[in-house]
Design an enzyme around this catalytic site. Structure first.
Site, mmCIF file in Angstrom:
data_model
loop_
_atom_site.group_PDB
_atom_site.id
_atom_site.type_symbol
_atom_site.label_atom_id
_atom_site.label_comp_id
_atom_site.label_asym_id
_atom_site.label_seq_id
_atom_site.Cartn_x
_atom_site.Cartn_y
_atom_site.Cartn_z
ATOM 1 N N ASP A 84 -0.158 -10.494 -5.819
ATOM 2 C CA ASP A 84 1.223 -10.062 -5.629
ATOM 3 C C ASP A 84 1.879 -9.844 -6.991
ATOM 4 O O ASP A 84 1.941 -10.755 -7.822
ATOM 5 C CB ASP A 84 1.979 -11.139 -4.852
ATOM 6 C CG ASP A 84 3.391 -10.712 -4.530
ATOM 7 O OD1 ASP A 84 3.541 -9.690 -3.845
ATOM 8 O OD2 ASP A 84 4.335 -11.364 -4.992
ATOM 9 N N THR A 124 5.946 -4.280 -5.460
ATOM 10 C CA THR A 124 6.287 -4.759 -6.804
ATOM 11 C C THR A 124 5.273 -4.272 -7.836
ATOM 12 O O THR A 124 5.653 -3.864 -8.930
ATOM 13 C CB THR A 124 6.377 -6.304 -6.857
ATOM 14 O OG1 THR A 124 5.149 -6.848 -6.410
ATOM 15 C CG2 THR A 124 7.483 -6.815 -5.993
ATOM 16 N N THR A 125 3.993 -4.302 -7.470
ATOM 17 C CA THR A 125 2.969 -3.866 -8.418
ATOM 18 C C THR A 125 3.172 -2.392 -8.756
ATOM 19 O O THR A 125 3.158 -2.007 -9.926
ATOM 20 C CB THR A 125 1.564 -4.086 -7.814
ATOM 21 O OG1 THR A 125 1.512 -5.409 -7.287
ATOM 22 C CG2 THR A 125 0.480 -3.920 -8.844
ATOM 23 N N ASP A 146 5.622 -10.470 2.419
ATOM 24 C CA ASP A 146 5.652 -9.020 2.187
ATOM 25 C C ASP A 146 5.699 -8.281 3.523
ATOM 26 O O ASP A 146 6.469 -7.341 3.702
ATOM 27 C CB ASP A 146 4.396 -8.556 1.420
ATOM 28 C CG ASP A 146 4.549 -8.795 -0.080
ATOM 29 O OD1 ASP A 146 5.451 -9.560 -0.459
ATOM 30 O OD2 ASP A 146 3.764 -8.221 -0.868
HETATM 31 N N1 ATP Z 1 -6.488 1.656 2.876
HETATM 32 C C1 ATP Z 1 -5.784 2.109 1.844
HETATM 33 N N2 ATP Z 1 -6.201 3.182 1.153
HETATM 34 C C2 ATP Z 1 -5.521 3.623 0.103
HETATM 35 N N3 ATP Z 1 -4.418 3.077 -0.354
HETATM 36 C C3 ATP Z 1 -3.945 2.008 0.285
HETATM 37 C C4 ATP Z 1 -4.596 1.462 1.420
HETATM 38 N N4 ATP Z 1 -3.886 0.386 1.829
HETATM 39 C C5 ATP Z 1 -2.834 0.281 0.988
HETATM 40 N N5 ATP Z 1 -2.860 1.251 0.067
HETATM 41 C C6 ATP Z 1 -1.941 1.504 -1.041
HETATM 42 O O1 ATP Z 1 -1.936 0.388 -1.918
HETATM 43 C C7 ATP Z 1 -0.677 0.301 -2.557
HETATM 44 C C8 ATP Z 1 -0.116 -1.078 -2.396
HETATM 45 O O2 ATP Z 1 -0.897 -1.983 -3.082
HETATM 46 P P1 ATP Z 1 -0.409 -3.464 -3.340
HETATM 47 O O3 ATP Z 1 0.083 -4.057 -2.075
HETATM 48 O O4 ATP Z 1 -1.495 -4.155 -4.060
HETATM 49 O O5 ATP Z 1 0.783 -3.273 -4.354
HETATM 50 P P2 ATP Z 1 2.327 -3.126 -4.112
HETATM 51 O O6 ATP Z 1 2.622 -3.013 -2.666
HETATM 52 O O7 ATP Z 1 2.779 -2.035 -4.993
HETATM 53 O O8 ATP Z 1 2.888 -4.473 -4.716
HETATM 54 P P3 ATP Z 1 2.913 -5.951 -4.075
HETATM 55 O O9 ATP Z 1 2.285 -5.894 -2.734
HETATM 56 O O10 ATP Z 1 2.135 -6.756 -5.065
HETATM 57 O O11 ATP Z 1 4.350 -6.309 -4.035
HETATM 58 C C9 ATP Z 1 0.220 1.312 -1.885
HETATM 59 O O12 ATP Z 1 0.344 2.442 -2.702
HETATM 60 C C10 ATP Z 1 -0.517 1.634 -0.607
HETATM 61 O O13 ATP Z 1 -0.251 2.934 -0.158
HETATM 62 MG MG MG Z 2 1.961 -4.442 -1.223
#
Ligand code: ATP
Ligand code: MG
Length: 560
Positions: free
Chosen positions: A68, A101-102, A397
């Site tokens: 996260d 957030t990432t 989340d």
């Molecule tokens: N199966 C998938 N294929 C491609 N991209 C995906 C898939 N599942 C999720 N994503 C993408 O991954 C990203 C989210 O990744 P992640 O949850 O690690 O980071 P975040 O949501 O930006 O931050 P955080 O969850 O740490 O607050 C988004 O851009 C989402 O569209």
């Molecule tokens: Mg996320």
């Protein structure tokens, strides 16, 4: 020289205190941008379902394993002021949207990195800031255009979005099961006010207990307290509970002043003890008089009071958290009283059942069938304490994503499809723009594309191939074409069921742009002697973490 040396007739005029650090112009910008870039770099590998996790060890040796973004940055003891601004981005994103957030930190880092290239080409920061602002506006407009409204009556999309948000976490294996619980929990606490739905993530109580597995995580219709019933003689189960919520100690308060009493005869001691007993009996009687058969106390309960209550068949729980007391008051319709003497029957809350159950090695108190049905608890189970902690963050989340969708029922695809579409539109817009702003808009588009690049890199795919395929397909009008990393190919994300709330994506653009502009606006850093000055890194962008021991340890920290 650390202070401002102004030569006046050969005598230096000291404006700043001895030991202060100052850096200006390009030097200051370079230092700030590099520090921010290092922070962004540190969360990059955590993005997406194929992202890696981080193990963070604090000063006490406690470890946290997480992917996260906000947690990673929170746990890293970051010192550099500009780097801290990126931590603020993660916080802002977390508070506003709860997810993303990432992504926000990665995009902010890319915006800064590319801005530096432009600064090196003599584009003034204010021109870049203006260009970024226009680009952000256009990007937000594009997001609104590609977003699809969803009907909340079917929980389908709520579940898909919650599943997507958990798909990038350690809990991914159980994402369907957990997403289902998260949706049920949030819908249970959603209220309809006129035409709008109101929902608060804090209304879902989340408790965690080590043991069993994530699969045994359960949704309880009521409030679960991580407390056992205080006395073994009390019933372990009671139906039709009338609950007194007391925010006062059920003990004899010790006086604050030291006082001495001379006792000369044994009967005086006896009288003393009798008096204490009478006071405690009195407390018990007052509770009994209200008609309560369950007592939840925020403070301690004396052994003797416990004993009296047990004899009357009353259940008592002590040292409940303040937040739990508030939740209980809302759930059971009771009032929290701060003096035992004040309890009246109308202050009592109601629940159909109060029961102590053994969960793992501990006992917890379940208060079910509350007067207000909008009271639910998610009880997270998991093999280790670290697993339940990360599960709690991931579920948070997911709950936020559901809230976002309930409040603004519009979705966009995941897998970098919206970022690619925004980039395409921005490039087209840039063509019509005059002068140097055009450059800023173009690099804004590139920064957005870094999400696709990072997702591909983290999945071990070739980012160049993926990026060019994505660009081509978006040019052809495939608005929803994205990278499905589990299948490892570019496809229509609606077919892959990867959806995210529009509000999360919008917030990413806003937070990233704000942070980048704020860092870019700074051209003078004055650090007082007490603080370690911001680093001026030796030449060029510094990728990689350079050791996690805080950014103060960055090469060149405080050396100018
Ligand atoms: N199966 C998938 N294929 C491609 N991209 C995906 C898939 N599942 C999720 N994503 C993408 O991954 C990203 C989210 O990744 P992640 O949850 O690690 O980071 P975040 O949501 O930006 O931050 P955080 O969850 O740490 O607050 C988004 O851009 C989402 O569209
Ligand atoms: Mg996320």
């Amino acid at each position: 020289m650390s202070s401002l040396p102004t030569q006046a007739g050969g005598v230096p005029v000291l404006v700043l205190k001895e030991g202060s650090n100052r850096s200006r112009g390009r030097e200051a910008q370079h230092g700030n941008i590099t520090a921010a870039k290092v922070v962004a770099e540190s969360v990059r590998s955590a993005l997406g379902p194929k992202g890696m996790d981080k193990m963070l060890v604090d000063n006490f040796g406690d470890t946290t394993i997480t992917s996260d973004g906000r947690t990673i940055l929170d746990e890293m003891d970051i010192q550099h002021p500009a780097a801290k601004m990126l931590v603020e981005v993660a916080k802002a994103q977390d508070n506003e949207a709860g997810d993303g957030t990432t992504s926000a930190v990665i995009i902010a880092g890319e915006l800064l990195s590319r801005a530096e290239e432009l600064i090196n080409k003599d584009v003034h920061p204010t021109v870049i800031i203006d260009g970024y602002r226009k680009a952000a506006e256009k990007a937000l407009e594009t997001l609104e255009k590609i977003a699809m409204p969803v009907d909340l009556k079917s929980q389908d999309f709520l579940k898909k979005a919650a599943t997507t948000s958990m798909g990038s976490k350690i809990v991914a294996e159980y994402k369907d099961y957990l997403a289902d619980l998260a949706v049920k929990a949030m819908l249970a606490v959603t209220e309809k006010q006129g035409d709008v739905y109101k929902v608060d993530v804090d209304d879902v109580k989340v408790e965690k207990k080590t043991g069993e597995s994530l699969r045994d995580t359960a949704l309880i219709n009521g409030i679960v307290l991580d407390k056992e019933i205080v006395h073994s003689g009390m019933p372990k189960r009671l139906e039709n509970a009338k609950i007194a919520l007391i925010d006062a100690s059920l003990e004899i308060e010790k006086t604050e002043l030291d006082s001495k009493i001379n006792i000369e005869r044994p009967d005086q001691i006896e009288g003393f003890l009798k008096e204490e007993e009478t006071m405690m009996r009195d407390m018990t009687n007052k509770i009994l008089a209200s008609g309560a058969n369950v007592v939840v106390c925020q403070k301690g309960i004396d052994d003797m009071v416990q004993h009296f209550l047990a004899r009357k068949g009353i259940i008592a729980v002590r040292r409940a958290k303040k937040s739990d007391m508030e939740k209980l008051a809302r759930a059971t319709g009771g009032k929290i009283v701060s003096s035992v003497g004040d309890i009246s029957p109308s202050d009592l809350g109601y629940a159909a059942l109060v029961e102590e159950r053994k969960i793992g090695d501990d006992k917890m108190t379940f208060i079910e069938g509350c007067k207000n049905p909008k009271a639910v608890t998610l009880l997270i189970r998991g093999g280790t304490q670290r697993m339940t902690a990360e599960a709690e963050r991931s579920i948070h989340d997911a709950l936020c994503v559901i809230r976002d969708l309930v409040q603004e029922p519009k979705i966009v695809p995941g897998g970098s499809a919206p970022e690619m579409e925004m980039a395409r539109v921005l490039r087209k817009c840039a063509e019509k723009m005059p002068g140097r702003e055009q450059l800023a808009v173009r690099v804004f588009a590139e920064a957005l594309e870094s999400i696709a690049v990072t997702l591909a890199e983290n999945a071990g795919l070739d980012p160049v191939d993926i990026l060019s395929e994505l660009r081509t397909r978006h040019e052809k009008g495939e608005t929803w074409a994205g990278l499905e990393v589990l299948a490892g190919k570019v496809q229509d994300m609606s077919k892959a069921n990867i959806f995210e709330p529009l509000s999360v994506k919008k917030q990413i653009i806003k937070s990233a742009n704000e942070a980048a502009s704020m860092v870019l606006k700074i051209d003078d850093v004055i650090a007082s002697g007490k603080m370690k000055g911001p680093p001026t890194p030796p030449g060029g962008a510094g990728g990689g973490m350079g050791g996690m021991g805080g950014m103060g340890g960055y090469p060149g920290a405080g050396e100018y």
